[in-house]
Design an enzyme around this catalytic site. Structure first.
Site, mmCIF file in Angstrom:
data_model
loop_
_atom_site.group_PDB
_atom_site.id
_atom_site.type_symbol
_atom_site.label_atom_id
_atom_site.label_comp_id
_atom_site.label_asym_id
_atom_site.label_seq_id
_atom_site.Cartn_x
_atom_site.Cartn_y
_atom_site.Cartn_z
ATOM 1 N N ALA A 42 0.873 -1.163 0.000
ATOM 2 C CA ALA A 42 0.000 0.000 0.000
ATOM 3 C C ALA A 42 0.914 1.217 0.000
ATOM 4 O O ALA A 42 2.024 1.151 0.508
ATOM 5 C CB ALA A 42 -0.881 -0.004 1.239
ATOM 6 N N GLU A 73 -2.026 4.461 6.148
ATOM 7 C CA GLU A 73 -1.826 5.289 4.950
ATOM 8 C C GLU A 73 -2.484 6.655 5.110
ATOM 9 O O GLU A 73 -1.974 7.661 4.603
ATOM 10 C CB GLU A 73 -2.347 4.576 3.693
ATOM 11 C CG GLU A 73 -1.754 3.182 3.428
ATOM 12 C CD GLU A 73 -0.240 3.132 3.426
ATOM 13 O OE1 GLU A 73 0.400 4.148 3.135
ATOM 14 O OE2 GLU A 73 0.313 2.053 3.728
#
Ligand SMILES: [Zn+2]
Length: 814
Positions: free
Chosen positions: A275, A311
């Site tokens: 990610a 994130e």
């Protein structure tokens, strides 16, 4: 070697046209870049980062921004080792204080998936049709593979991005699109023009070109969120789009600072296992964004929620305020990792994230960090491969653990306000760790938090020293006092490890006793001398436990009598000791035994209290340490049998009831070990469930519980045979749900049939298999589930090392 700071970039106009539909293996990107720079020192050379990028000499234009005076470039040279391209000016010099424009055409590579760095293409199948997408991965040092640039994180600039894409595809970038027009020189392609970005680092530049418009969007609040996925997966992504919104709202609120961009895109990418937090355009492997009710296991939901929180935290810690240089990667990663737990704990309190932090982050990295070959959190790095190597557990997990320690001794409110202070002061800029310590110090003064040392002094002992300490507490039972001494904890101590006092730590020490459950903080100075503690207030027949809730990054050892007092309390009424501390006692005892600092007998005795344990965390800590003993004993059949029988007595009582996600995980973990140690009821249950599933494979009434699918498959293929394995293989191929697929594959790895295991190993490398993402799980499961598997996996890795290195060339960035 680093770039000089003779020229400072201000703005890039970047135009890229990747040949996405080119049939050839070696497709290219046609590029143009124009960089506005400010000159800070007279120079006749323009040095940019570029790697495998061909600059067209004739196209280069250099001119003074104000006077438009032109400079001609005599030639270009390359410095391959440092990934530099150097433009040599003819006669004239760029002058300090002036602004210049540097523009050029170039050609860079559109890489294949195997080399998923820079700009790359990814092929996948959707609804039986071959399909293609293209995207970028620049962190840490690969923007230079796409365009010539000043590719260092503190050379921030604004970006205006223009992307050429096939007319029937769409493109997405950091900022919103504002217009499109045909590409005159390449029919069938269109230019997409994106708004100018805020000041940002090159490693965050991001572009994705997608086949087909399939997207979900949420646009309430101040930021428009869109999630892009293959049409067949779109429904499975709804849940995590909502999670994305919750996380964004949490941080805006917690940090008292709005997300500055008008939109955030999330892309679910097939066949990648990473990610990436690009500003305004986050990239995830599909498995991170998909959820199917009844099929996705609770640990996977939790893991994905954490990934989203991680994130999203980077949008502030990393994107808004960026590390100054990669040596302090932990500033990005430690903060994002720690805050992801804070966020998930607030938004989903039922997940008990404080406990999961200790389990997932701290206990794991305490193993890595206990070896002589470990390294400090902050360490100098220069070359690209050194930079990539710091993306490891020390930066992420240890970085996060020492921030949690700081959060505890500073107080949660001061910590939070300190973070906001740090972000507001440095927004759109860069930071070194001293900036973080300064912000906390200022906040501590305002909030009147008293500490015996400077925050910087305390924290540097944790970021600059390698490893971590074990604190040994020796009680004097007649005087009701004790001493505490520290030394580095090593699981295999070296012979002549000299202990330099400069390598010791400032340690926040906390204690509880049966009579005083309120923890009182005291400090152990960075000295190898034992410190006297006279005011402990604990009777000779009472236990004493330090490092309450494992808030400090260290282990604790006690004298034998205190270990026995703790053991007696655990056997009598474990709940008198906090859950995290119970897990810590188990984890510490077994690691101290492994390092020869405590008899194994003491650790194994202590673990016998588990008969009375009903919480996930202490059980899980125990299973994790048993995993090591299990692996060590499997080659000694009679000892192993005795070990298994002894451990099985833990399962005499019902260990759990309830259906919250943490209880489900305990159930799944306990079932895994009970079946692995051949407990009769467990094995019978697994075989009955599996046979029923095989008999009625598509009957929704016969649903194998998500949290047990792996262990039931594992037990069935271990005890039964080819047909059972084949059934799981068929189910794997039929399934469109990533988490189910990996549960099945990992379960199939439990077979002891060597030809089936070899089939699985060969499949991981076969050309028809595009699903690289399962590789690590398959190898790990085969190696850990049986002795034959361990040998086969080892030999497979040895004989295919070259091919594996080619196929898995890139490390995962997160
Ligand atoms: Zn990260």
């Amino acid at each position: 070697m680093r770039l000089s700071r003779n020229l400072i970039p201000r703005h890039y106009t970047l135009r890229l046209l990747p040949h996405v539909l080119d049939e050839s293996e070696h497709a290219i990107v046609d590029g143009f870049v124009q960089i506005d720079v400010r000159c800070t020192k007279n120079t006749r050379q323009i040095v940019l980062n570029a790697d495998d990028v061909r600059v067209n000499l004739e196209s280069i234009k250099v001119y003074d921004r104000a006077s438009r005076e032109r400079f001609s470039v005599e030639n270009i040279t390359q410095d391959v080792d440092n990934q530099f391209v150097i433009l040599h000016l003819r006669r004239k010099t760029l002058i300090k204080g002036a602004n210049y424009v540097i523009a050029m055409n170039f050609i860079s590579q559109l890489n294949s998936q195997e080399k998923s760095r820079g700009f790359y293409r990814l092929k996948y199948t959707e609804a039986g049709q071959p399909s293609v997408m293209a995207l970028t991965q620049m962190e840490p040092v690969d923007a230079r593979k796409v365009f010539p640039c000043f590719d260092e994180p503190n050379m921030k600039a604004d970006f205006t991005i223009i992307v050429g894409r096939p007319a029937n595809m769409i493109s997405v970038s950091n900022m919103p699109l504002y217009k499109s027009s045909p590409v005159e020189e390449k029919p069938g392609y269109e230019w997409d023009f994106f708004h100018r970005s805020f000041s940002m680092s090159t490693y965050l530049v991001s572009i994705a070109i997608l086949d087909g418009p399939s997207w979900l969007s949420l646009s309430d609040g101040n930021v428009k969120l869109r999630l892009w996925a293959r049409p067949s997966l779109l429904n499975q992504t709804r849940y995590f789009l909502k999670v994305a919104r919750k996380m964004l709202d949490f941080y805006q609120n917690y940090l008292a600072l709005d997300f500055p961009l008008p939109k955030q895109d999330l892309i679910a990418v097939p066949n990648i296992d990473t990610a990436m937090e690009n500003w305004g355009l986050m990239i995830f492997g599909e498995q991170f964004l998909t959820y199917e009710n009844g099929i996705t296991s609770s640990d996977k939901i939790e893991f994905n929620t954490l990934a989203m929180a991680h994130e999203t935290a980077h949008q502030w810690f990393g994107n808004l305020v960026t590390l100054d240089w990669w040596a302090e990667l932990w500033l990005n990663e430690g903060l994002a990792t720690f805050l992801s737990y804070v966020a998930v704990d607030q938004v989903f309190p039922e997940y008990k994230m404080e406990e999961k932090f200790v389990l997932n982050e701290m206990q794991r990295v305490m193993q890595d960090d206990a070896s002589l070959t470990s390294h400090p959190i902050s360490q100098p790095v220069n070359q690209p491969d050194e930079i990539i190597s710091v993306f490891d557990a020390i930066s992420y997990k240890k970085g996060a653990s020492i921030l949690r320690m700081l959060n505890e001794f500073l107080g949660h409110k001061t910590f939070k306000q300190g973070l906001t202070r740090y972000l507001k002061k440095l927004e759109y800029g860069n930071a070194v760790q001293d900036d973080l310590w300064a912000a906390f110090t200022q906040q501590a003064v305002i909030n009147k938090v008293k500490l015996p040392y400077d925050i910087k002094f305390i924290m540097q002992t944790w970021t600059h020293n390698v490893g971590y300490p074990v604190v040994t507490i020796a009680r004097n039972y007649s005087t009701r006092t004790a001493t505490a001494a520290q030394s580095r904890f090593l699981v295999y101590p070296g012979k002549n490890l000299s202990q330099d006092e400069n390598d010791l730590w400032v340690i926040p020490l906390t204690f509880i006793t049966p009579l005083s459950k309120e923890t009182k903080l005291r400090w152990l100075p960075p000295s190898s001398r034992a410190e006297n503690m006279t005011d402990l207030n604990v009777d000779a027949d009472q236990w004493l436990i330090s490092n309450v809730n494992r808030s400090g990054f260290y282990r604790v050892n006690y004298d034998e009598r205190n270990w026995n007092l703790i053991w007696a309390q655990l056997l009598h009424d474990p709940k008198q000791i906090p859950t995290i501390s119970r897990a810590e006692l188990v984890d510490d005892a077994f690691h101290l035994a492994r390092a020869d600092l405590l008899p194994y007998r003491t650790a194994l005795n202590l673990a016998n209290y588990l008969r009375k344990e009903t919480e996930y965390l202490p059980w899980r800590s125990a299973f994790d340490v048993f995993q090591y003993i299990d692996a060590m004993l499997t080659r000694m059949p009679s000892t192993y049998e005795a070990f298994k029988v002894m451990r099985l007595c833990y399962f005499e009582n019902e260990i759990t009831d309830g259906d919250d996600s943490t209880t489900l995980r305990l159930l799944s973990e306990a079932t895994k070990w009970a079946c692995r140690w051949d407990q009769k009821d467990c094995v019978e249950m697994a075989l009955v469930v599996y046979r029923e599933w095989m008999a009625r494979p598509n009957d929704p009434e016969v649903l194998v519980p998500a949290d047990l699918k792996r262990v039931i498959t594992c037990t069935a293929v271990r005890h039964l045979n080819w047909t059972e394995w084949q059934f799981a293989w068929t189910k794997f191929q039929e399934s469109n749900i990533q988490t189910e697929k990996s549960d099945l594959l990992n379960g199939m790895a439990c077979t002891t049939n060597t030809s089936l295991l070899s089939t699985m190993l060969d499949w991981t490398l076969s050309s028809s298999n595009q699903e690289n993402i399962y590789f690590h799980g398959v190898i790990k499961s085969i190696a850990s589930e049986s002795l034959v598997g361990r040998d086969l996996a080892f030999n497979f890795l040895k004989s295919h090392w070259g091919a594996l290195k080619q196929r898995f060339v890139s490390d995962a960035i997160f």
